[in-house]
Design an enzyme around this catalytic site. Sequence first.
Site, mmCIF file in Angstrom:
data_model
loop_
_atom_site.group_PDB
_atom_site.id
_atom_site.type_symbol
_atom_site.label_atom_id
_atom_site.label_comp_id
_atom_site.label_asym_id
_atom_site.label_seq_id
_atom_site.Cartn_x
_atom_site.Cartn_y
_atom_site.Cartn_z
ATOM 1 N N GLU A 248 0.826 -1.207 0.000
ATOM 2 C CA GLU A 248 0.000 0.000 0.000
ATOM 3 C C GLU A 248 0.860 1.257 0.000
ATOM 4 O O GLU A 248 1.810 1.345 0.779
ATOM 5 C CB GLU A 248 -0.918 0.026 1.241
ATOM 6 C CG GLU A 248 -1.957 -1.078 1.243
ATOM 7 C CD GLU A 248 -2.929 -0.973 2.425
ATOM 8 O OE1 GLU A 248 -2.870 0.017 3.191
ATOM 9 O OE2 GLU A 248 -3.758 -1.891 2.563
ATOM 10 N N GLU B 45 -8.582 1.524 -4.810
ATOM 11 C CA GLU B 45 -9.682 1.216 -3.886
ATOM 12 C C GLU B 45 -10.479 2.469 -3.549
ATOM 13 O O GLU B 45 -9.925 3.493 -3.120
ATOM 14 C CB GLU B 45 -9.121 0.567 -2.602
ATOM 15 C CG GLU B 45 -10.226 0.211 -1.608
ATOM 16 C CD GLU B 45 -9.800 -0.760 -0.519
ATOM 17 O OE1 GLU B 45 -8.654 -1.248 -0.537
ATOM 18 O OE2 GLU B 45 -10.640 -1.019 0.370
HETATM 19 O O1 KIV Z 1 -6.725 -7.049 1.700
HETATM 20 C C1 KIV Z 1 -7.506 -7.033 0.747
HETATM 21 O O2 KIV Z 1 -8.431 -7.838 0.624
HETATM 22 C C2 KIV Z 1 -7.307 -6.005 -0.279
HETATM 23 C C3 KIV Z 1 -8.391 -5.820 -1.278
HETATM 24 C C4 KIV Z 1 -9.534 -5.134 -0.661
HETATM 25 C C5 KIV Z 1 -7.909 -5.126 -2.488
HETATM 26 O O3 KIV Z 1 -6.318 -5.337 -0.269
#
Ligand code: KIV
Length: 271
Positions: A122, A189
């Site tokens: 991220e 997202e």
């Molecule tokens: O952890 C997860 O499931 C994610 C998705 C929502 C993209 O990062």
Amino acid sequence: MSVNKEIKRVTTNSLQEMKSRGEKVSMLTAYDYSMATIVDHAGTDVILVGDSASNVMAGHETTLPITLDQMIYHASSVVRAAKRALVVVDLPFGSYQGNSKEALNSAIRIMKESGAHAVKIEGGIEIAESVSRILTAGIPVMGHLGLTPQSIYKFGTYTVRAREEAEAHKLRTDAIKLQELGCFGIVLEKIPAQLAKEVTGSLHIPTIGIGAGQYCDGQVLVIHDMLGINEGFKPRFLRQYANLYEVMNNGIKNYINDVKSGSFPNEKEQY
Ligand code: KIV
């Protein structure tokens, strides 16, 4: 469109080719062997071992508590099941933010101990050094911009991100930066569909949206949400394809009734 099951193994290159020919990428989460087997057999292109395991598997309120060891455990179970899908694993909170060496070590542990094919991380420009170092080690990296749940305490809310121009501008710049560094794709997202469209059009690598509208190159959902296992979680972006909560609840209730009444097991169900 029917799923192309001829492909032996989906690779990061396959995703690139899919974008080039306009074929959308399907991605779903899975965290265990049995679920991953179903997801893989159905023909899903990418299985994400998301840190959402922290929520749906462990019952935490956020993704922050899950550890690197726990992610590796989930990932290795999924890898044993996935015969066709590309398996991407989230670097969990606390496993990469310290410095790029820590990030690289965490990514190496995931690849070595789980057998996964890529990692997801991220953030944008602020993690550029880590992304670059992981890529230099030959580990494919997927970016994740917009709502980044590991920063929930900074955001304070799970609402749509980048509605304001300043944040939208940063997101556009971050996306280009991640592509330049060598990421093979980016999850977007919970951002406005028009912004996702613009970003998708500006990149040659695929964007995978969740709550980011119809113009992304692919879509991802948390498997428990889309199968309706999580009763009561119904955000606007979620399409629920089954109501497994109800199916499972009914099955379990029937079992309890049968046990209580003595009708299970019957003569044919014993030795
Ligand atoms: O952890 C997860 O499931 C994610 C998705 C929502 C993209 O990062």
